[in-house]
Design a protein around this motif. Sequence first.
Motif, short mmCIF file in Angstrom:
data_model
loop_
_atom_site.label_atom_id
_atom_site.label_comp_id
_atom_site.label_asym_id
_atom_site.label_seq_id
_atom_site.Cartn_x
_atom_site.Cartn_y
_atom_site.Cartn_z
N SER A 128 -13.04 14.44 3.81
CA SER A 128 -14.39 14.50 2.90
C SER A 128 -15.40 14.69 3.75
CB SER A 128 -14.05 12.93 2.23
OG SER A 128 -13.20 12.65 1.71
N PHE A 129 -15.22 13.81 5.11
CA PHE A 129 -16.35 14.07 6.54
C PHE A 129 -15.63 14.96 7.26
CE2 PHE A 129 -18.56 12.93 10.03
CZ PHE A 129 -20.16 13.42 9.99
N ASP A 130 -15.58 16.12 7.81
CA ASP A 130 -15.18 16.50 8.66
C ASP A 130 -16.35 17.49 9.93
OD1 ASP A 130 -12.35 18.71 8.90
OD2 ASP A 130 -14.15 19.30 10.09
N PRO A 131 -15.45 16.78 11.32
CA PRO A 131 -17.21 16.47 11.83
C PRO A 131 -17.05 18.36 12.14
CG PRO A 131 -14.84 15.69 12.59
CD PRO A 131 -14.97 15.90 11.76
N PHE A 132 -15.83 19.08 12.54
CA PHE A 132 -16.01 20.07 12.78
C PHE A 132 -17.43 21.35 11.92
CE2 PHE A 132 -12.23 18.85 14.21
CZ PHE A 132 -12.19 19.85 15.73
N LEU A 133 -16.45 21.16 10.14
CA LEU A 133 -17.47 21.47 8.90
C LEU A 133 -19.31 20.75 9.33
CD1 LEU A 133 -17.63 22.90 6.76
CD2 LEU A 133 -17.78 20.36 5.82
N VAL A 134 -19.64 20.12 9.84
CA VAL A 134 -20.92 19.85 9.88
C VAL A 134 -21.61 19.81 11.15
CG1 VAL A 134 -22.26 17.82 11.00
CG2 VAL A 134 -20.62 17.17 8.94
N VAL A 135 -20.95 19.83 12.39
CA VAL A 135 -21.35 21.09 13.53
C VAL A 135 -21.75 22.44 13.59
CG1 VAL A 135 -20.77 21.65 15.96
CG2 VAL A 135 -19.94 19.38 14.83
N ALA A 160 -11.12 29.66 12.07
CA ALA A 160 -9.85 29.65 12.70
C ALA A 160 -9.30 28.29 12.76
CB ALA A 160 -10.35 30.43 13.84
N TYR A 161 -10.41 27.49 12.54
CA TYR A 161 -9.71 26.00 11.82
C TYR A 161 -9.14 25.74 10.88
CZ TYR A 161 -10.27 20.94 11.43
OH TYR A 161 -10.54 19.71 11.13
N LEU A 162 -10.11 26.41 10.21
CA LEU A 162 -8.65 26.15 8.32
C LEU A 162 -8.02 27.58 8.65
CD1 LEU A 162 -11.67 26.89 5.95
CD2 LEU A 162 -10.63 24.80 6.37
N MET A 163 -7.52 28.40 9.35
CA MET A 163 -6.20 29.20 9.31
C MET A 163 -5.46 28.22 10.32
SD MET A 163 -7.53 32.57 9.56
CE MET A 163 -5.39 33.59 10.06
N PHE A 164 -5.88 27.34 11.10
CA PHE A 164 -5.02 26.40 12.18
C PHE A 164 -4.43 25.44 10.88
CE2 PHE A 164 -4.52 22.77 14.73
CZ PHE A 164 -4.31 22.83 15.62
#
Length: 226
Positions: A128-135, A160-164
Amino acid sequence: MDPLSHGLVGLAVGSFSGGNVLTNPMALGCLIGSVMPDGDIIMQYWGDYAYLKNHRGASHSLFGMAVLSLAVSFLINFIFKGSSFFNILFWTYIGCLTHVGLDLFNSNGAKLFWPFCNKKFGNGLLLSFDPFLVVSSIIVYWFHKRNMFYVKLAIVAFTAYLMFLQLRKIQIRHKIIKQFTFPIDRIALLPSMTNLFSWDFIIYGKKEIVTGRSSLLTKKIVIRDR
């Protein structure tokens, strides 16, 4: 996703319309659109059951987003007289799409094709809170007029993060199937709420249910209860 994440993504995307949310009606529409679908929280007035039953339903559908976008665009166009209604409508709908698009990456999903289909579509990849998305959103918003290289880098890195995450999800699911040899009806696999690099799972067998956790980095499986 949480309201902060939705709002940051709306700001980041809306910034490409030019100006800022205080002076640009299109950017303002994108920001409002990015949080509007969660207006179904009003159902909480009728209790938890009513809210949970209707959350991510009509307001998160393609049709519902169109209705919300029209209402918001009329209001913004009234405040910013002389601005293009259809431009505001376009960016407001884009904001709504960012909201629902992110919710589709949560385990709860959304009723994208309501009222023609009541099924919730979703892929449990993000918290619900993803630091990678926020940054990534902050980088896009801050650098979109300063240095497009960092904007492109943030978008590529998050993709790339989503694919990983998707690759790891597939690998962990295969490892679970290989390790547990009893007949399996269904496997629920979703990001852990307490550990950024772990996923929780529930294995629904014909005669037993197994819960546990798997490391996102090592794929190690730990059984909690059986």
